[in-house]
Design a protein around this motif. Structure first.
Motif, mmCIF file in Angstrom:
data_model
loop_
_atom_site.group_PDB
_atom_site.id
_atom_site.type_symbol
_atom_site.label_atom_id
_atom_site.label_comp_id
_atom_site.label_asym_id
_atom_site.label_seq_id
_atom_site.Cartn_x
_atom_site.Cartn_y
_atom_site.Cartn_z
ATOM 1 N N ALA A 206 0.729 -1.179 -0.010
ATOM 2 C CA ALA A 206 0.156 -0.205 0.141
ATOM 3 C C ALA A 206 0.780 1.346 -0.009
ATOM 4 O O ALA A 206 2.008 1.501 0.733
ATOM 5 N N VAL A 378 -3.152 1.650 8.351
ATOM 6 C CA VAL A 378 -2.911 1.696 6.891
ATOM 7 C C VAL A 378 -2.645 0.113 6.344
ATOM 8 O O VAL A 378 -2.796 -0.385 5.275
ATOM 9 N N LEU A 381 -5.682 -1.165 5.528
ATOM 10 C CA LEU A 381 -6.300 -0.772 4.435
ATOM 11 C C LEU A 381 -5.431 -1.363 3.195
ATOM 12 O O LEU A 381 -6.190 -1.674 2.035
ATOM 13 N N THR A 397 -4.963 7.058 0.080
ATOM 14 C CA THR A 397 -4.660 6.331 1.389
ATOM 15 C C THR A 397 -4.394 7.296 2.518
ATOM 16 O O THR A 397 -4.810 7.293 3.713
#
Length: 447
Positions: A206, A378, A381, A397
């Motif tokens: 990510a 995160v 995520l 993000t």
């Protein structure tokens, strides 16, 4: 500060007795139990069915041997750990730490903190932590690869995107995650991207994950300052540590108009009252794996071997190195020099005595389980993106990270006010995080 509720004192005594010698775990549990006292006085039903005792007991503790061969052909043996602490909200989620100090008590303290941190994030993830007493410092690329492969050869059987999802921590960055993931894929014959987070962007990682913990800590500080009608513009900030958390916390401070006047590593600390060139520091530490002392040679500032970074005057202090790095003496220095906000970027870097000194001095204090939750947020995520075979932009993000940190701050503030301790973010974080997990555990029966 409230006194410990008698029923919680019984839980504490049981935990100390059953987990001898695990000082960091005892410290983390004691802090949480003390914070839960106002809630138990109002809702005594939360101590029924040994709920709090179950909350403090890991669901599973895995200890294993990690044999590997060094560059000289000698067999080395380390010890590996994974503590799967609580799965009431989702699969176990938490980092792996490779450092000589790692033992079961450290891993349990980190896993226990992770329960509350992950709960506060609002994401559907449980909590775990792991690691090894292996020291990657000074080891060759080949030695690190062989260690990671041996480590994963045992750990893989306990992992899965719906079971347990590790990430990095101290000593475990993108390189180590890559070696671990490669071995997992090789053993299982599955490209299960969601089984590890902190991956490279080319293979399921990510954007903003590297920056997330440091950025999130500073976003949390923004909200703390906003409560005082202020922002970071023009403020002097001290950041301890020189890993990802510290470097990217420093970067975000400068982006928001603050001035980073001191940073540290294991060799001492650097002071530059004109402001450290954070871009140069990131280049030094990440690209060259250099020491902070080298910065002073080329960019100015004053390097101090040993000593305490907390003696440097500042308005905001961000301890981002390791547990118990800020003691009572350091807290006294901060308070006397006019520090007004302290937020933990690392896990439990302030001792209980330091927190009490800051509290008595009127310094706003944010515990790590709230202030540094951006990293695991995160990571969650990243799991979302892996599940949908998607890839988000850095800005998208980062925007989600900002929203999550704002929500965590709001939960801490509102919960503290609801339990008549306004401004006490420690109590707000502990009660707020506990309630979500406890309600899920109650709903799922005796687990």
């Amino acid at each position: 500060m409230s006194t410990l509720h008698p029923k919680l004192a019984d839980v504490r005594d049981t935990i100390h007795r059953r987990n001898p010698g695990e000082a960091e775990f005892h410290q983390a549990v004691d802090e949480v139990l003390l914070s839960l006292t106002p809630m138990i006085e109002r809702h005594p039903d939360y101590v029924e069915d040994s709920l709090i005792e179950r909350f403090c007991e890991p669901e599973r503790q895995i200890i294993f041997r990690v044999p590997w061969v060094d560059d000289n052909g000698c067999v080395q043996v380390n010890r590996g750990f994974r503590v799967e602490f609580n799965s009431a909200l989702g699969p176990y989620k938490g980092g792996l730490r490779f450092h000589p100090s790692v033992y079961l008590g450290i891993v349990k303290f980190l896993g226990f903190e992770q329960i509350l941190k992950n709960s506060l994030s609002g994401m559907p993830i449980g909590a775990g932590k792991g690691g090894s007493d292996f020291d990657p410092k000074g080891r060759s690329e080949g030695e690190i690869m062989r260690f990671c492969q041996s480590f994963m050869t045992e750990l893989y059987r306990h992992l899965g995107e719906y079971t347990d999802v590790p990430a990095g921590d101290i000593g475990v960055g993108g390189r180590e995650v890559g070696f671990l993931f490669g071995q997992y894929k090789r053993i299982t014959n599955r490209y299960e991207a969601g089984v590890l987070t902190g991956k490279g962007l080319a293979w399921g990682g990510a954007r903003a994950r590297t920056e997330a913990t440091g950025y999130g800590t500073v976003y949390f500080v923004e909200h703390m300052l906003a409560e005082q009608g202020r922002n970071l513009e023009g403020l002097d900030v001290v950041v301890s540590g020189a890993g990802n958390v510290a470097l990217y916390a420093a970067q975000k401070v400068t982006q928001l108009g603050g001035r980073v006047v001191a940073m540290s590593d294991s060799g001492g600390y650097l002071v530059d009252t004109d402001g450290i060139d954070v871009a140069a520091m990131i280049g030094l530490k990440e690209k060259r794996r250099g020491r902070i002392s080298e910065y002073a040679d080329t960019h100015g500032g004053r390097h101090v071997s040993g000593g305490s970074i907390w003696e440097v005057p500042c308005t905001v202090a961000l301890p981002c190195a390791t547990q118990n790095e800020l003691d009572a003496e350091g807290a006294h220095h901060l308070a006397r020099n006019g520090c007004q906000v302290v937020a933990e970027g690392a896990n439990m870097p302030a001792t209980p005595e330091a927190v009490e000194v800051l509290r008595e001095a009127g310094v706003a204090f944010a515990p790590g389980k709230a202030a540094n939750a951006g990293g695991v947020a995160v990571s969650a995520l990243e799991m979302q993106q892996n599940a949908t075979r998607d890839s988000w932009s850095f800005d998208h993000t980062d925007a989600r990270l900002r929203e999550i940190m704002a929500g965590i701050h709001r939960t801490c503030v509102d919960t503290a006010e609801a339990y008549d301790v306004p401004g006490d973010l420690v109590t707000g974080a502990n009660i707020g995080g506990f309630l979500r997990v406890a309600d899920a555990m109650n709903a799922q029966g005796v687990i």
